[in-house]
Motif scaffolding. Sequence first.
Motif, short mmCIF file in Angstrom:
data_model
loop_
_atom_site.label_atom_id
_atom_site.label_comp_id
_atom_site.label_asym_id
_atom_site.label_seq_id
_atom_site.Cartn_x
_atom_site.Cartn_y
_atom_site.Cartn_z
N GLU A 1 4.85 -7.64 -4.65
CA GLU A 1 6.03 -7.66 -3.87
C GLU A 1 7.21 -8.39 -4.78
N SER A 2 6.58 -9.56 -5.20
CA SER A 2 7.68 -10.23 -6.09
C SER A 2 8.29 -9.59 -7.15
N TRP A 3 7.50 -8.83 -7.83
CA TRP A 3 7.97 -8.11 -9.09
C TRP A 3 8.82 -6.90 -8.59
N VAL A 4 8.78 -6.53 -7.45
CA VAL A 4 9.61 -5.50 -6.71
C VAL A 4 11.23 -6.38 -6.59
N LYS A 5 11.08 -7.36 -6.04
CA LYS A 5 12.18 -8.18 -5.63
C LYS A 5 12.97 -8.45 -6.83
N LYS A 6 12.34 -8.58 -8.05
CA LYS A 6 13.04 -8.92 -9.23
C LYS A 6 13.27 -7.50 -10.10
N ALA A 34 5.54 -1.81 -0.96
CA ALA A 34 6.04 -2.95 -1.65
C ALA A 34 7.54 -2.96 -1.74
N HIS A 35 8.21 -1.73 -1.79
CA HIS A 35 9.59 -1.23 -1.75
C HIS A 35 10.44 -1.31 -0.53
N HIS A 36 9.36 -1.39 0.68
CA HIS A 36 9.88 -1.00 1.97
C HIS A 36 10.78 0.11 1.93
N THR A 72 -1.08 -6.11 -13.39
CA THR A 72 -0.16 -6.57 -14.49
C THR A 72 0.64 -5.37 -14.57
N ILE A 73 2.12 -5.58 -14.44
CA ILE A 73 2.98 -4.69 -14.56
C ILE A 73 4.14 -4.99 -15.56
N GLN A 74 4.56 -4.21 -16.40
CA GLN A 74 5.50 -4.24 -17.37
C GLN A 74 6.55 -3.05 -17.14
N THR A 75 7.75 -3.43 -17.64
CA THR A 75 8.76 -2.30 -17.37
C THR A 75 8.72 -1.64 -18.58
#
Length: 79
Positions: A1-6, A34-36, A72-75
Motif C-alpha cells: 500500500e505504501s507504493w500506491v501512496k507514492k 490497495a488503491h481503495h 517487488t514493483i517497478q514503474t
Amino acid sequence: ESWVKKNPEVRTFIYRTGPRGYHDWGINAAWNLAHHSQGLRALYYDWPDAALTAGRETVAYGTWDPASNKLTIQTHSPR
C-alpha cells in the motif's frame, strides 16, 4: 500500500508471478484494495491486453518472490 501512496497515478498492474494459490481475480482484488478503488486492472504479463496497455500507459510491473514473501514493483512508462 505504501507504493500506491507514492504512485497514485499508476492505475494498471502487470504481474509475472503472484503468491501461491492466488488466482488472477485475487491479484486484481488486492490491487483495487490497495488503491481503495474499484475497476482497476491487474493483468498477467503474458495476456495480450498487458502488452497493449504497457504500450499506451505507465504501468506497475510486479514480481512476487516466494522465498521472501515479498512483492517487488517497478514503474514502466510506455515504449
